[in-house]
Structure formats: C-alpha cells, structure tokens
Enzyme design. Structure first.
Site, PDB file in Angstrom:
ATOM      1  N   ASN A   1      48.099  30.197  30.092  1.00 47.41           N
ATOM      2  CA  ASN A   1      47.559  31.559  30.241  1.00 47.41           C
ATOM      3  C   ASN A   1      47.902  32.000  31.666  1.00 47.41           C
ATOM      4  OD1 ASN A   1      46.117  33.922  30.400  1.00 47.41           O
ATOM      5  ND2 ASN A   1      44.117  32.922  30.573  1.00 47.41           N
ATOM      6  N   TRP A   2      48.927  32.826  31.771  1.00 47.99           N
ATOM      7  CA  TRP A   2      49.385  33.229  33.104  1.00 47.99           C
ATOM      8  C   TRP A   2      48.486  34.274  33.767  1.00 47.99           C
ATOM      9  CZ3 TRP A   2      55.428  33.935  32.378  1.00 47.99           C
ATOM     10  CH2 TRP A   2      56.014  32.658  32.306  1.00 47.99           C
ATOM     11  N   LYS A   3      47.586  34.858  32.993  1.00 50.13           N
ATOM     12  CA  LYS A   3      46.726  35.930  33.522  1.00 50.13           C
ATOM     13  C   LYS A   3      47.610  37.024  34.129  1.00 50.13           C
ATOM     14  CE  LYS A   3      43.344  32.370  34.254  1.00 50.13           C
ATOM     15  NZ  LYS A   3      42.014  32.035  34.701  1.00 50.13           N
TER      16      LYS A   3
ATOM     17  N   HIS B   1      38.889  35.836  26.013  1.00 57.16           N
ATOM     18  CA  HIS B   1      38.868  35.024  27.236  1.00 57.16           C
ATOM     19  C   HIS B   1      37.644  35.407  28.064  1.00 57.16           C
ATOM     20  CE1 HIS B   1      39.977  33.361  31.139  1.00 57.16           C
ATOM     21  NE2 HIS B   1      40.763  32.554  30.466  1.00 57.16           N
TER      22      HIS B   1
ATOM     23  N   GLU C   1      37.240  35.949  31.093  1.00 55.70           N
ATOM     24  CA  GLU C   1      37.450  37.029  32.073  1.00 55.70           C
ATOM     25  C   GLU C   1      37.353  38.397  31.399  1.00 55.70           C
ATOM     26  OE1 GLU C   1      41.117  35.494  33.660  1.00 55.70           O
ATOM     27  OE2 GLU C   1      40.006  33.820  34.516  1.00 55.70           O
TER      28      GLU C   1
ATOM     29  N   GLU D   1      36.350  26.764  26.502  1.00 51.85           N
ATOM     30  CA  GLU D   1      36.567  26.874  27.943  1.00 51.85           C
ATOM     31  C   GLU D   1      35.224  27.073  28.644  1.00 51.85           C
ATOM     32  OE1 GLU D   1      40.765  28.259  28.933  1.00 51.85           O
ATOM     33  OE2 GLU D   1      39.644  30.060  28.475  1.00 51.85           O
TER      34      GLU D   1
ATOM     35  N   GLY E   1      39.397  27.908  36.714  1.00 51.03           N
ATOM     36  CA  GLY E   1      39.887  28.315  38.030  1.00 51.03           C
ATOM     37  C   GLY E   1      39.077  27.766  39.183  1.00 51.03           C
TER      38      GLY E   1
ATOM     39  N   SER F   1      40.565  24.127  34.350  1.00 51.97           N
ATOM     40  CA  SER F   1      41.138  23.252  35.370  1.00 51.97           C
ATOM     41  C   SER F   1      41.854  22.039  34.776  1.00 51.97           C
ATOM     42  CB  SER F   1      40.079  22.837  36.400  1.00 51.97           C
ATOM     43  OG  SER F   1      39.573  23.991  37.059  1.00 51.97           O
TER      44      SER F   1
ATOM     45  N   GLY G   1      45.407  27.564  32.733  1.00 50.27           N
ATOM     46  CA  GLY G   1      45.642  28.704  33.610  1.00 50.27           C
ATOM     47  C   GLY G   1      46.543  28.318  34.769  1.00 50.27           C
ATOM     48  N   GLY G   2      45.933  28.001  35.911  1.00 46.14           N
ATOM     49  CA  GLY G   2      46.664  27.740  37.156  1.00 46.14           C
ATOM     50  C   GLY G   2      47.847  26.792  37.010  1.00 46.14           C
TER      51      GLY G   2
END
Ligand code: PEP
Length: 253
Positions: free
Chosen positions: A9-11, A95, A97, A167, A173, A213, A234-235
């Site tokens: 998930n590159w956001k 998600h 966010e 999640e 994150g 994470s 993500g990251g």
C-alpha cells in the site's frame, strides 16, 4: 487452500514514472515466485503506468480507494468502471486512514465492497482496532463490527474474491508490530466470524492478511501463523528490495 497474498500500500507516494521504475526493478526479483500473490496499491495517478509495466508478470495492481457509484456528480472521485478500464484487479477498501481522515463508515465501505465485486474487482477489506480499543478490551467487538458490516449482503460465492486485511491501527506506520501470537489471536477470531457467516469451507479459503509495520525481518514469523495469509505492507513496500524480501518470506512458507 487459501492463498498467501502480499500487497503493498503505497499511500500518497510515487509518481507514474516512479511506479513504472519500481515495478521494472521488482519483476526480476520476484520472477520465480509462483505460489504467493503479489499486489501493489498505487495512487490513482500511477495506476495506468503500473498496469502497463506489470502486464504479463506475476505482479497485480490495486487502487487504494474507490467510489461505489458507476458514474455521476461525485467531484474528485473514481468509479469501479474507471478502475476496470485501466486493468486494475484489486482495490483496498476501508483502510484505517480513510476511516479516520475521511469519516468512512462500515455502511459506506460495504457499498464499495459490493460495487467492487459487481464490477469484477477484488476488494481488500481492512479492519482493525485502535490503541484505546485494544486497551479497553473491545478489539473483538470492533473487528466484528467492521468485518460483519463490511461484508453485509456479500454471498458465499463472492467471498472467493474477497481478501481481508487485519490491521491494528496502533501498529500502522508506528514501527510497533503486533506479536505473531497477538496477530494470530485476532486472525483466528476473524476466521471464526467467517465460519459463522459462511461456513467452514468458505472461511478456510479466505485470505486474511496482516498489516502493521510488517518488514523483511518479521514477515516470516507473522505469515507462518496458522491464520495469517500474507501481508498488507505500507512503508516497507516503497523499496523494491525490501518488498521482494517480504514476498519471498511469504512464498517460503
Ligand atoms: C498500511 O498502510 O496498510 C500499513 C500496514 O502500513 P505500515 O506497513 O507502514 O505500517
């Protein structure tokens, strides 16, 4: 048997050019990955170049959101028809966010899940508790509401095309990963919920990813858990080498 799927998930990261470059770097690193599904969720603006660069490979492309309507007066929105037209296969929905910053409710997310399936897109439905919810003992209540709410009206047959991502919001994150045992406990709870909703055979075949994470050095231990079927990353999905390591960890199980 259900499939391990590792999805990035590159956001709000990477331009169209950067997406193509990343995928051209990733493809040779994961060319021999056969069992594990590989998905990258890019921003809307990079979808077209990502789909082109991934064509003919084992890398599939996801959008990170979608409006449930086919078309109409929804300024700034993107419809399932538009995603299908680009060759997108998956869409990340609900998600944390989007729940947090854009007020998305289970009802609205459920409309999106239905619209995705109607148009042949595979939804990755995200669920997970916040830190205060874990601390006050309501993790299962929250995860149940989000799972049951997100899947309302979805048939057993359609579940073959649904992925769920657990999640825990406190792990996204933050560098704080749920321990494999903590994650497994909630994954088993989700599997039980799916069994109650759809029966054991359907439940056994749903991919339930862990997200929060996940990195190259903890992916194997997490994905080795009985009910953890890959990751939503993500990251660590922003760099081809580290993302490939996670995919390979999943594939080695
Ligand atoms: C995510 O955004 O879905 C996520 C899990 O992020 P990270 O891996 O950076 O925690």
């Amino acid at each position: 048997m259900r499939r391990v799927i590792v999805a990035g998930n590159w956001k709000m990261n990477k331009t169209a050019k950067e997406a193509a470059k990343f995928i051209s770097e990733l493809k040779p690193l994961v060319a021999d990955v056969k069992k594990t599904g590989i998905v990258i969720g890019t921003p809307f603006t990079a979808l077209e170049s990502a789909v082109k660069e991934a064509a003919g490979s084992n890398v599939k492309i996801a959008a990170q959101n979608m409006n449930p309507n086919d078309n109409g007066a929804y300024t700034g929105e993107i419809s399932p028809l538009m995603l299908k037209d680009l060759g997108v296969e998956y869409v990340i929905l609900g998600h944390s966010e989007r729940r947090e910053y854009y007020g998305e409710t289970d009802k609205f997310i459920n409309e999106k899940v239905k619209a995705a399936l109607k148009h042949g897109l595979k939804p990755i439905l995200c669920v997970g508790e916040k830190l205060e919810e874990r601390e006050n003992g309501t993790t299962e209540k929250v995860v149940k509401e989000q799972t049951v709410g997100g899947l309302e009206g979805i048939s057993a047959a359609d579940m073959a095309n649904v992925v769920i991502a657990y999640e825990p919001v406190w792990a996204i994150g933050t560098g704080k990963t749920a321990s494999p045992a903590q994650a497994q406990e909630v994954h088993a709870f989700i599997r039980k919920l799916l069994t109650d909703l759809y029966g054991a055979e359907v439940a056994e075949n749903v991919t339930v990813q862990y997200g929060g994470s996940m990195k190259a050095d903890n992916a194997f231990e997490l994905i080795s858990q009985k009910d953890i079927d890959g990751g939503l990353v993500g990251g660590a999905s922003l760099e081809a080498g580290s993302f490939a390591e996670i995919i390979k960890a999943g594939d080695s199980i």
